[in-house]
Design a protein around this motif. Structure first.
Motif, PDB file in Angstrom:
ATOM      1  N   ARG A 155      -5.043  19.249  32.392  1.00 37.06           N
ATOM      2  CA  ARG A 155      -4.892  20.962  33.288  1.00 37.06           C
ATOM      3  C   ARG A 155      -5.437  21.027  34.415  1.00 37.06           C
ATOM      4  O   ARG A 155      -5.722  20.057  35.041  1.00 37.06           O
ATOM      5  CB  ARG A 155      -5.232  21.740  31.577  1.00 37.06           C
ATOM      6  CG  ARG A 155      -4.790  21.187  30.368  1.00 37.06           C
ATOM      7  CD  ARG A 155      -4.862  21.704  29.519  1.00 37.06           C
ATOM      8  NE  ARG A 155      -4.449  21.687  27.985  1.00 37.06           N
ATOM      9  CZ  ARG A 155      -4.223  22.502  27.093  1.00 37.06           C
ATOM     10  NH1 ARG A 155      -4.567  23.371  27.394  1.00 37.06           N
ATOM     11  NH2 ARG A 155      -3.633  22.260  25.561  1.00 37.06           N
ATOM     12  N   ASP A 157     -11.548  30.339  29.927  1.00 37.48           N
ATOM     13  CA  ASP A 157     -11.011  28.918  29.008  1.00 37.48           C
ATOM     14  C   ASP A 157      -9.957  28.746  29.167  1.00 37.48           C
ATOM     15  O   ASP A 157      -9.227  27.821  28.228  1.00 37.48           O
ATOM     16  CB  ASP A 157     -12.056  28.694  28.067  1.00 37.48           C
ATOM     17  CG  ASP A 157     -13.595  28.683  27.998  1.00 37.48           C
ATOM     18  OD1 ASP A 157     -13.723  27.265  28.485  1.00 37.48           O
ATOM     19  OD2 ASP A 157     -13.965  29.078  27.505  1.00 37.48           O
ATOM     20  N   PHE A 208      -7.202  26.991  30.739  1.00 39.16           N
ATOM     21  CA  PHE A 208      -6.708  26.305  30.865  1.00 39.16           C
ATOM     22  C   PHE A 208      -5.176  26.360  30.308  1.00 39.16           C
ATOM     23  O   PHE A 208      -4.541  25.749  29.751  1.00 39.16           O
ATOM     24  CB  PHE A 208      -7.540  24.908  31.203  1.00 39.16           C
ATOM     25  CG  PHE A 208      -8.908  24.966  30.671  1.00 39.16           C
ATOM     26  CD1 PHE A 208      -9.334  24.522  32.075  1.00 39.16           C
ATOM     27  CD2 PHE A 208      -9.399  25.413  30.518  1.00 39.16           C
ATOM     28  CE1 PHE A 208     -10.469  24.419  32.703  1.00 39.16           C
ATOM     29  CE2 PHE A 208     -11.170  25.226  30.652  1.00 39.16           C
ATOM     30  CZ  PHE A 208     -11.951  25.481  31.780  1.00 39.16           C
ATOM     31  N   ASP A 213     -14.531  17.328  34.831  1.00 46.08           N
ATOM     32  CA  ASP A 213     -14.804  17.636  33.533  1.00 46.08           C
ATOM     33  C   ASP A 213     -15.399  16.269  32.511  1.00 46.08           C
ATOM     34  O   ASP A 213     -13.868  15.468  31.855  1.00 46.08           O
ATOM     35  CB  ASP A 213     -14.767  18.489  32.708  1.00 46.08           C
ATOM     36  CG  ASP A 213     -15.424  19.625  32.266  1.00 46.08           C
ATOM     37  OD1 ASP A 213     -16.453  20.480  32.909  1.00 46.08           O
ATOM     38  OD2 ASP A 213     -15.219  19.109  30.525  1.00 46.08           O
ATOM     39  N   PRO A 273     -12.479  25.815  23.756  1.00 45.39           N
ATOM     40  CA  PRO A 273     -12.813  24.207  24.023  1.00 45.39           C
ATOM     41  C   PRO A 273     -14.467  24.352  24.363  1.00 45.39           C
ATOM     42  O   PRO A 273     -15.023  22.166  24.346  1.00 45.39           O
ATOM     43  CB  PRO A 273     -12.377  23.692  25.362  1.00 45.39           C
ATOM     44  CG  PRO A 273     -12.241  25.653  25.733  1.00 45.39           C
ATOM     45  CD  PRO A 273     -11.991  26.389  24.938  1.00 45.39           C
ATOM     46  N   VAL A 285      -7.792  19.218  36.815  1.00 48.72           N
ATOM     47  CA  VAL A 285      -9.126  19.124  36.119  1.00 48.72           C
ATOM     48  C   VAL A 285      -9.619  17.133  35.328  1.00 48.72           C
ATOM     49  O   VAL A 285      -8.384  17.185  34.955  1.00 48.72           O
ATOM     50  CB  VAL A 285      -9.545  19.541  34.552  1.00 48.72           C
ATOM     51  CG1 VAL A 285     -10.662  18.747  33.544  1.00 48.72           C
ATOM     52  CG2 VAL A 285      -9.808  21.192  34.460  1.00 48.72           C
ATOM     53  N   THR A 333     -14.652  17.454  28.713  1.00 44.85           N
ATOM     54  CA  THR A 333     -14.346  18.139  27.301  1.00 44.85           C
ATOM     55  C   THR A 333     -12.569  17.417  28.187  1.00 44.85           C
ATOM     56  O   THR A 333     -11.978  17.885  28.414  1.00 44.85           O
ATOM     57  CB  THR A 333     -14.018  19.132  27.570  1.00 44.85           C
ATOM     58  OG1 THR A 333     -15.766  19.812  28.171  1.00 44.85           O
ATOM     59  CG2 THR A 333     -14.066  19.560  26.439  1.00 44.85           C
ATOM     60  N   THR A 341      -7.241  24.417  36.379  1.00 46.21           N
ATOM     61  CA  THR A 341      -8.220  25.464  35.913  1.00 46.21           C
ATOM     62  C   THR A 341      -7.093  26.729  35.981  1.00 46.21           C
ATOM     63  O   THR A 341      -6.654  27.016  36.844  1.00 46.21           O
ATOM     64  CB  THR A 341      -9.002  25.639  36.839  1.00 46.21           C
ATOM     65  OG1 THR A 341      -8.890  25.526  38.275  1.00 46.21           O
ATOM     66  CG2 THR A 341     -10.104  24.791  36.396  1.00 46.21           C
ATOM     67  N   LYS A 382      -9.747  19.990  28.390  1.00 48.42           N
ATOM     68  CA  LYS A 382      -9.063  20.276  29.809  1.00 48.42           C
ATOM     69  C   LYS A 382      -8.471  19.370  30.115  1.00 48.42           C
ATOM     70  O   LYS A 382      -8.387  19.572  31.561  1.00 48.42           O
ATOM     71  CB  LYS A 382     -11.164  21.101  29.847  1.00 48.42           C
ATOM     72  CG  LYS A 382     -10.968  21.732  29.435  1.00 48.42           C
ATOM     73  CD  LYS A 382     -12.326  22.429  29.464  1.00 48.42           C
ATOM     74  CE  LYS A 382     -13.979  23.840  29.128  1.00 48.42           C
ATOM     75  NZ  LYS A 382     -14.989  23.650  29.651  1.00 48.42           N
TER      76      LYS A 382
END
Length: 406
Positions: A346, A23, A25, A338, A67, A355, A340, A348, A343
Motif C-alpha cells: 500500500r 492508519d 493506508f 514495515d 493494523p 510500503v 505489518t 502511506t 500495510k
C-alpha cells in the motif's frame, strides 16, 4: 472553541495543516478521495488539558482493518506481561476478582490474566485485532467503551477490581462518558490505571509526531488530576515509563479511597516548575517543531541531490504527521519498510510513499534510513546489524535532526 473536559477557552499553539487518517493506508490506483482534517492543537486556559481542535470520527480510525498490534514489539510484549503479573500479585482481591481492559488490542496483556484463570474482559472496537485476542483465549467484547457499555458489563459480570487502558484513553474525546462508565463499573475500592504519551516528554523532546488523529488528548499530571476530580476520582499514583517515547502510568481511585503516593505531588511540582502546560512553553515548542521540519527537509533534499538512496523504516501511525507536515514524498524517500502485512503493498496516507516488507530493506540496503519508529530505536538498530555493516546511516528527528551510525 471550548475545552472538551471543562468547557474552558482553548488557545491554539500549533497547526500541522491538512492531515489524513494516520492508519488509512492507500491501495494503489484506488480512486476514492482520502479523508483529511486539520491537525491543530490547543491548551485550555482553565484546566490545562492539551487537546486537538478537530475530532476525527472514531469509526474512521478504529475498525476491522485497524493494523496496529500490541505484540509487534518484543519490548512492548514484556512491558504488558510484567504489568499483568503486577496486577495479579497486588491489585486483585477476593475469591473471584475481575479485570477489564479498554482497548485490549490483540490481547497481549490479558492473555497472561487469562492463563492465570482470572475473570477478565477486553473491550475492543477494532474487530480484526479483537479476533486475534479471542484466538489467544482472551474474552473480548467488540465495542467502544462508554457509559452504556459499562452498565451492560456490570449487569453481566459485576464490578471490576481493576480497569486498565494502554495508549487508549488519550484517543477518546468523549471523556465524560468514559469516566462515567468507569465510575459505574469500578468497585468502591478499585483502581483505574491508564498509560499514555506524556505531554512533558513531548514538549521536552519536540516529538511532534506523537500528535496525530488518534491522540486527541495529551495528558499531564496536572490535567489528569483536574479531570479526575470532576468525576469523583483522585489521582493517587503516577509512574514515568520509557516506552513509546515517554509515557506516564496514572492510577485513579475514588476520592478518599486511597492515600496518594508522594510521586503525585513530586510530578505536579516538577510540571509547575517547568511550565509544561503554559502557553508560552507550548508556543516555543511549536517553533522548535517548525525548525525541526525545515532541517529534516533540507537534509533529505541534499541527500537526494547527491544521489543517495533513502528508505523509511516503520510505517507508523505517527509517521503520517511527519510526512505530511514536512511535505515528504517518494521523491525524497523511496519507500517505507514495515513488518505489518496489512500495510505492505500500500501507500502511506497522504504522502503516497510505497510500503514494502522488511526483505526489501536489504535488497539492497539504502545509504540512509529515516527511522519513523524511533521509540524502538535500540531494538531496531540491534536487529538491523547488516545495515550498519553495509555502511548505512540512520536519520533521526527526535529530539533533533541528526545522523546516527548504530
Amino acid at each position: 472553541m471550548a475545552c472538551r473536559i471543562c468547557s474552558g477557552r482553548l488557545h491554539q499553539f500549533a497547526d500541522f495543516g491538512s492531515q489524513p487518517v494516520s492508519d488509512a493506508f492507500v491501495t494503489p490506483g484506488d480512486p476514492r478521495e482520502e479523508y483529511v482534517f486539520r491537525l491543530a492543537v490547543g491548551v485550555c486556559e482553565d484546566c490545562s488539558m492539551v487537546q486537538l481542535l478537530e475530532e476525527v470520527p472514531r469509526e474512521r480510525m478504529f475498525h476491522d482493518g485497524y493494523p496496529y498490534l500490541s505484540s509487534g514489539s518484543a519490548v512492548m510484549r514484556e512491558h504488558f506481561w510484567s504489568l499483568a503479573e503486577r496486577f495479579l500479585a497486588t491489585d486483585l482481591a477476593g475469591d473471584d476478582p475481575f479485570i477489564v481492559e479498554l482497548g485490549c488490542n490483540d490481547g497481549t496483556m490479558l492473555q497472561r490474566v487469562a492463563e492465570a484463570g482470572v475473570r477478565h474482559l477486553g473491550v475492543e472496537p477494532s474487530g480484526g485485532v479483537a479476533d486475534l485476542a479471542a484466538a489467544r483465549g482472551v474474552r473480548v467484547r467488540k465495542d467502544f467503551f462508554e457509559a452504556a457499555t459499562a452498565a451492560a458489563v456490570l449487569a453481566e459480570d459485576g464490578p471490576a477490581d481493576v480497569i486498565y487502558a494502554a495508549n487508549t484513553l488519550c484517543h477518546i474525546p468523549y471523556m465524560d462518558s468514559i469516566l462515567g462508565g468507569v465510575a459505574t463499573l469500578l468497585r468502591p475500592d478499585g483502581v483505574f490505571v491508564f498509560e499514555d504519551p506524556y505531554l512533558g516528554d513531548i514538549v521536552e523532546r519536540a516529538s511532534y509526531d506523537q500528535i496525530y488523529d488518534e491522540h486527541f488528548y495529551f495528558f499531564s499530571a496536572r490535567s489528569v488530576s483536574g479531570m479526575a476530580r470532576r468525576h469523583g476520582f483522585e489521582l493517587v499514583d503516577v509512574e514515568r515509563l520509557p516506552v513509546h517515547g515517554g509515557e506516564v502510568r496514572y492510577t485513579l481511585a475514588r476520592r478518599g479511597a486511597r492515600t496518594p503516593s508522594p510521586a503525585v505531588a513530586e510530578l505536579l511540582a516538577a510540571e509547575d516548575a517547568a511550565g509544561v502546560s503554559d502557553l508560552a512553553t507550548l508556543t516555543a515548542f511549536a517553533a522548535r517543531v517548525a525548525d525541526s521540519r525545515d532541517r529534516l527537509v533540507a537534509l533529505l533534499t541534499r541527500l537526494r541531490d547527491e544521489g543517495a538512496r533513502v528508505y523509511g523504516y516503520g510505517a507508523t501511525a505517527k509517521s503520517a504527521t511527519v510526512l505530511n507536515y514536512c511535505g515528504i514524498g517518494p521523491d525524497l524517500v523511496s519507500f517505507v519498510s514495515d513488518t505489518t502485512p496489512a500495510k505492505q503493498g500500500r501507500l502511506t496516507p497522504g504522502s503516497h510513499i510505497p510500503v514494502r516488507g522488511p526483505e526489501a530493506f536489504a535488497d539492497p540496503y539504502p545509504d540512509y534510513a529515516l527511522l519513523f519508529a524511533w521509540n524502538h530505536a535500540e531494538e531496531i538498530m540491534a536487529k538491523e546489524e547488516g545495515f550498519r555493516e553495509a555502511g548505512g546511516t540512520w536519520i533521526l528527528y527526535v529530539p533533533e535532526v541528526r545522523l546516527v551510525r548504530a
